[in-house]
Enzyme design. Structure first.
Site, short mmCIF file in Angstrom:
data_model
loop_
_atom_site.label_atom_id
_atom_site.label_comp_id
_atom_site.label_asym_id
_atom_site.label_seq_id
_atom_site.Cartn_x
_atom_site.Cartn_y
_atom_site.Cartn_z
N VAL A 100 7.96 1.20 -1.11
CA VAL A 100 9.03 1.94 -0.42
C VAL A 100 8.81 1.79 1.08
O VAL A 100 7.68 1.91 1.56
CB VAL A 100 8.95 3.45 -0.79
CG1 VAL A 100 9.94 4.24 0.05
CG2 VAL A 100 9.23 3.67 -2.26
N ASP A 156 0.84 -1.21 0.00
CA ASP A 156 0.00 0.00 0.00
C ASP A 156 0.87 1.25 0.00
O ASP A 156 0.37 2.36 -0.13
CB ASP A 156 -0.89 0.02 1.26
CG ASP A 156 -1.83 -1.17 1.29
OD1 ASP A 156 -2.43 -1.44 0.24
OD2 ASP A 156 -1.93 -1.83 2.34
N HIS A 157 2.14 1.07 0.16
CA HIS A 157 3.02 2.24 0.30
C HIS A 157 4.24 2.03 -0.60
O HIS A 157 5.28 1.59 -0.13
CB HIS A 157 3.46 2.38 1.76
CG HIS A 157 4.21 3.66 2.05
ND1 HIS A 157 5.55 3.83 1.77
CD2 HIS A 157 3.81 4.82 2.58
CE1 HIS A 157 5.94 5.03 2.13
NE2 HIS A 157 4.91 5.67 2.62
N PHE A 158 4.12 2.20 -1.90
CA PHE A 158 2.94 2.64 -2.60
C PHE A 158 2.55 1.56 -3.60
O PHE A 158 3.41 0.75 -3.96
CB PHE A 158 3.25 3.96 -3.33
CG PHE A 158 3.66 5.06 -2.37
CD1 PHE A 158 2.68 5.80 -1.70
CD2 PHE A 158 4.99 5.34 -2.13
CE1 PHE A 158 3.05 6.82 -0.83
CE2 PHE A 158 5.37 6.36 -1.24
CZ PHE A 158 4.40 7.10 -0.59
#
Lengths: 178, 128
Positions: free
Chosen positions: A40, A33-35
């Site tokens: 990252v 989810d990141h990203f």
């Protein structure tokens, strides 16, 4: 999610400094989810890694018997992005320590690359907090488990080179939490 | 012995670094909590910086005698009594307590501590 943001200590010198590592892997859910499409390592969790490394270094000075909390990030700078497959190395050093808190300098490197640097303040809550909250905020058994997982007693030494021994830190379970 | 100006400059630097405020906000009359938004953990930061800048040792409760403010012998109904005021005067010879004495509500003490008080505290420590 388990809140372990260091994998293991590779060096731990009581009251002085410590080195811990964290391997960043695509198997960590949060990276998806990141990203999305560009994973990252979140810098907030890099700070958490530096804080866990420094917090345990400080907590050892209080015999691991009391709650030490991150009170303030006096300074934090990030210089790059950390991708899956990279290994973060956290180096923490006690700048000042006294009976009510401590200041710790920390860096995060990937190999030779400086990724982050920070100045952290830890507050020692002590018995006053327990009286205020009416209960302990951590279970000694859980802390003991954590210390063992991250290998503090495998690499930890006093400044004169003597090994840190688990038996020197009696983390007794209080009856209410047993 | 450092001059008052030298003390002020170093105190200002410590406060700018610890509180993230601008140089020109750190005026002698500025209050730490009211004007400069210092929180309790910041006091630890400030104390560590002052110790380093002036090569002094500041014990817990020396700058801000929280032990008096939490002692029922000296505090009743949230206000510091006469014995407490006398104790504060003894422990904080560097601070101007006149305003606090007019309304000695415990919370007011921290609110009224100024940059000037901090400078006087350092001068007091250096003279000791």
């Amino acid at each position: 999610m388990r809140w372990f943001w260091i994998d293991r200590f590779t060096e731990f010198v009581s009251g002085s400094h410590a080195v811990a590592v964290k391997g960043v892997s695509l198997s960590e859910d949060h990276l998806h989810d990141h990203f999305v499409g560009y994973p990252v390592m979140p810098n907030s969790l890099v700070v958490e890694g530096m804080a866990q490394s420094g917090g345990l270094l400080v907590s050892e000075q209080y015999g691991f018997g009391e709650l030490v909390v991150l009170g303030k990030l006096a300074k934090v700078k990030f210089h790059s992005c950390v991708r899956p497959g990279e290994t973060l190395t956290y180096r923490v050093r006690v700048d000042t320590i006294r009976n009510d808190g401590a200041a710790v300098s920390a860096t995060a490197h990937v190999g030779e690359r400086l990724h982050a640097e920070s100045l952290l303040f830890f507050a020692r809550l002590g018995d006053a907090n327990e009286a205020l909250q009416g209960e302990r905020l951590f279970r000694p058994r859980d802390l003991q488990h954590w210390l063992s997982l991250v290998g503090i007693f495998e690499v930890g030494v006093h400044q004169d080179g003597r090994r840190l021994k688990e038996a020197d830190y009696p983390l007794e379970e209080c009856p209410a939490n047993a | 012995m450092a001059s008052d100006d030298e003390i002020f400059e170093k105190v200002r630097e410590a406060l700018v670094d610890a509180l993230g405020v601008d140089d020109d906000e750190v005026l002698p009359g500025a209050t730490l909590q009211g004007d400069l938004d210092a929180e309790s953990i910041d006091f630890l930061d400030i104390v560590f910086r002052l110790e380093k800048a002036f090569d002094i040792k500041i014990e817990r409760g020396e700058l801000f005698p929280e032990d008096i403010l939490t002692d029922t012998e000296f505090v009743q109904d949230g206000k510091v009594n006469e014995a407490g005021i006398a104790k504060l005067r003894e422990r904080m010879p560097f601070a101007d307590l006149t305003k606090f004495e007019a309304e000695p509500v415990v919370q007011n003490l921290g609110q009224q501590l100024t940059v000037q008080d901090m400078c006087k505290f350092v001068a007091h420590k250096l003279a000791a």
